[in-house]
Enzyme design. Structure first.
Site, PDB file in Angstrom:
ATOM      1  CG  ASP A   1      -6.166  -0.537   7.050  1.00  0.00           C
ATOM      2  OD1 ASP A   1      -5.000  -0.933   6.841  1.00  0.00           O
ATOM      3  OD2 ASP A   1      -6.513   0.641   6.876  1.00  0.00           O
TER       4      ASP A   1
ATOM      5  CD  GLU B   1      -2.687   1.030   2.633  1.00  0.00           C
ATOM      6  OE1 GLU B   1      -2.282   0.286   3.544  1.00  0.00           O
ATOM      7  OE2 GLU B   1      -3.633   1.816   2.773  1.00  0.00           O
TER       8      GLU B   1
ATOM      9  CG  HIS C   1     -11.287   3.113   9.758  1.00  0.00           C
ATOM     10  ND1 HIS C   1     -11.064   2.603  10.999  1.00  0.00           N
ATOM     11  CD2 HIS C   1     -10.126   3.650   9.334  1.00  0.00           C
ATOM     12  CE1 HIS C   1      -9.793   2.810  11.323  1.00  0.00           C
ATOM     13  NE2 HIS C   1      -9.208   3.447  10.334  1.00  0.00           N
TER      14      HIS C   1
ATOM     15  CG  ASP D   1     -13.245   0.052  12.282  1.00  0.00           C
ATOM     16  OD1 ASP D   1     -14.059   0.693  11.583  1.00  0.00           O
ATOM     17  OD2 ASP D   1     -12.136   0.509  12.628  1.00  0.00           O
TER      18      ASP D   1
END
Lengths: 275, 406
Positions: B294, B143, B272, B269
């Protein structure tokens, strides 16, 4: 002949299942002594299989020492095809019970030599000591297994071309596409079933009423192959009310009057838990 | 006696009394396993006349394909982006710990780092199957660093790069090698990105769009060149605008080539992504939703300060911030939590929630022939769950690798 009349399909299925259960348990099958059971496919016996599975799950019955022989299978239909009788038996019965795969026999419609397959099947039945109880269903035209109208009443296991009526009736299982319906089948003969020590035929629904009438109230006739069992010493027809619609009132009344006698065959219902 | 020796000596396990996720629905079926793969019992019965050597009573549990996490930065104090002589052992530690979250394979994710980190870390880890030692590694998810300055999020600005040498050369320069890389997140508005997208796709590496200020047309171009994923949808991209919906617009784009699906990562979650935004995405494009954690170093750790890449982060409750700021820098959610939260927040079916963590990521990575489903022949990577989707046991290749209370 015995004619057992139950109010509706579920009760007929349950009666038949209890009968099979009692017969197997009474036989006391063991590693030295297997119970041999002839089996049908189709919508009629479905409820009976459901009941047998339930009995197995409850621990009332075991198929460990049972050998089964199915009546028929399509020719050339892949075994894994959802409409094959292998698939039917696997999904509706075998996968739910404790039968040894080596003891579950079904004709192989994809065998290279179909004749040889049929002969070998007869041989296997003979080696198993013959069929103790052959359970069957019939078509609206009175065919038992795939012994279509006109089949010899002493026929043995063989390749059979299906009647147009049967093909049309089966089209609904093949996307209503006539060209996809198998036109041939391997089937045990009428004589093969006649050799069984006992025969139980399930007939339910108004659409089978005329066939039941032909089976028991008219003469033995190869155009209604199920009528051959009039000459079998131990035949039980298990049906629902709807299937009796074409019978004479006196026939129905006579056999209904005998229900308290017939019910002794399934009451008490036995369990291996009590042994 | 049971297993047919002429075909295989391997013992056969039959999971009974369970509901298995197959063909997009939970079915009352037994699950059969041999040689680490899912077996067709009908074939076994008729062809081999075989039956099970061992039966596992699941007591009514759900069996789903093992979860696949395509974006996980670390956890339990381990940061995959921290170069060390022994990256493997840290990775193995996390791989073992996430078994209890139902994760059976994953893509360890490296955030934007200087070249020497990639050069040091990447060669140390090879794609490998999971087992009792831990979840399998499907390949790295890189990433960054080819991402937008404006949408860098928690990535350190000083290590961001562009394709200044025209593309693939820049990639090799930064990463060293593309072996064992499964996925690269990049910003499609960077000059020369299209040839990079094409090249990576041709090599079988999934290209994901993210940390980007791309407009919709740039994103669509990238998809047409082979990009197939969106990194943590809504996060680190332009907000949805009705005259230019940006990358988010890919969910309903009519310029996605026929037969292809754009998938998108969702950090479900509850922090986010607002549940309403989660529902918008899910309802617009349910087949593309891929749950990702993540997760960062602090997943599984108590509150306080921790290291993520080259930065300090601070954990407060379920939030992880760049220390001293209110910028979110990854989550500390576990995969099973995300599955439960996604189901609860979206009102989706159990089947959909489970597939978003198994089938969809497998489709995204093009590994559906062996993972992400319970079809015959697939790897027997399984999770057993109760009706509230709590993990009861995890299996890899048919072998139990984690069990509640074990």
């Amino acid at each position: 002949m015995r004619l057992v009349i139950l109010d509706e399909y579920d009760l007929a299925s349950e009666w038949a299942a209890k009968y099979i259960r009692n017969r197997i348990i009474q036989f006391k099958p063991s590693a030295e002594r297997y119970f041999t059971l002839g089996l049908p496919t189709g919508s009629t016996p479905y409820g009976c299989y459901q009941k047998l599975i339930e009995y197995y799950r409850n621990g009332d019955i075991s198929f460990k020492y049972v050998k089964t022989f199915n009546m028929d299978e399509y020719v050339g239909l892949p075994r894994a095809h959802p409409e094959s009788y292998h698939s039917y038996m696997w999904n509706n019965f075998f996968k739910h019970i404790d039968i040894d795969p080596a003891n579950a026999h079904i004709l192989d419609g994809n065998a290279e030599d179909l004749e040889a397959e049929c002969q070998a099947y007869e041989q296997k039945i003979a080696e198993a000591g013959g069929i103790e109880l052959f359970v069957g269903g019939i078509g609206p035209d009175g065919h038992i297994a795939f012994n279509e109208p006109g089949s010899s009443l002493v026929s043995r296991t063989r390749v059979k071309t299906l009647a147009k009526d049967t093909i049309v009736a089966n089209a609904r299982f093949f996307g209503n596409n006539l060209s996809k319906v198998p036109t041939m089948a391997l089937t045990v003969g009428v004589g093969t079933v006649m050799d069984a020590k006992e025969v139980m035929i399930l007939i339910t629904g108004a659409h089978k009423a005329f066939a039941l009438y032909k089976a028991i109230e008219e003469g033995v006739n190869h155009m209604w192959t199920v009528s051959a069992f009039q000459q079998h010493p131990r035949t039980i027809f298990v049906c629902d009310e709807d299937a009796t619609l074409e019978l004479r009132v006196k026939t129905v009344k006579y056999f209904k009057g005998l229900m308290h006698v017939h019910n002794k065959l399934v009451d008490p219902v036995l369990s291996i838990k009590d042994q | 006696m049971p297993s047919n020796r002429s075909v295989s000596d391997a013992p056969i396990t039959q999971f009974i009394n369970c509901r298995i996720l197959r063909d997009h629905r939970l079915q009352r079926e037994d699950l059969w396993v041999r040689d680490g793969r899912i077996l067709d019992p009908e074939k076994l019965f008729f062809d081999e006349q075989g039956y099970a050597d061992k039966r596992v009573d699941c007591e009514g549990s759900i069996i789903a394909p093992g979860f696949i996490d395509v974006q996980i930065n670390g956890g339990y104090g381990i940061d995959f982006s921290q170069p060390s002589e022994d990256v493997g052992s840290g990775l193995s530690f996390v791989a073992k710990k996430i078994l209890e979250h139902g994760v059976t394979s994953f893509c360890p994710t490296l955030v934007t780092s200087p070249p020497h980190v990639y050069h040091k870390v990447l060669p140390q880890v090879k794609v490998h199957n999971g087992g009792p030692h831990g979840a399998g590694v499907l390949g790295f998810h890189l990433e960054g660093p080819f991402i937008s300055v404006e949408k860098k999020g928690a990535h350190p600005e000083k290590f961001l790069r562009t394709f200044r040498s025209g593309g693939i050369k820049d990639l090799i320069e930064a990463y060293g090698s593309l072996d064992n890389v499964a996925m690269v997140t990049l910003a499609p508005e960077l000059a020369s990105s299209q040839s990079v997208v094409r090249e990576l796709s041709q090599r079988g590496i999934t290209v994901s769009l993210g940390h980007s200020v791309a407009n919709l047309s740039q994103a669509e171009d990238a998809v047409q060149h082979g990009a197939s994923f969106i990194t943590h949808l809504f996060n680190a991209m332009l907000p949805f605008h009705h005259r230019d919906p940006g990358i988010v617009g890919l969910l309903t784009s009519d310029r996605v080539p026929a037969g292809r699906t754009v998938y998108y990562g969702m950090i479900a979650d509850g922090i986010h992504t607002n549940p309403a935004a989660l529902r918008i995405a899910h309802r617009a494009h349910p087949a593309g939703l891929v749950l990702v954690t993540d997760a960062i170093t602090a997943m599984g750790l108590p509150p306080g300060r921790h290291t993520l890449g080259q930065q300090e982060v601070e954990i407060q409750g379920l939030h992880a911030y760049v220390a001293g700021t209110t910028t979110l820098c990854g989550s500390i959610a576990t995969m099973d939590m995300c599955v439960r939260h996604f189901k609860q927040a979206s009102g989706c079916s159990v089947e959909e929630a489970l597939e978003a963590a198994s089938l969809h990521p497998a489709q995204l990575l093009g590994i559906c022939n062996k993972k992400g489903n319970l079809d015959f022949g697939s790897d027997a990577d399984l999770v057993l769950l109760d009706d509230e989707l709590n993990i009861e046991a995890t299996y890899i290749s048919g072998e139990q690798v984690w069990g509640k209370g074990a």
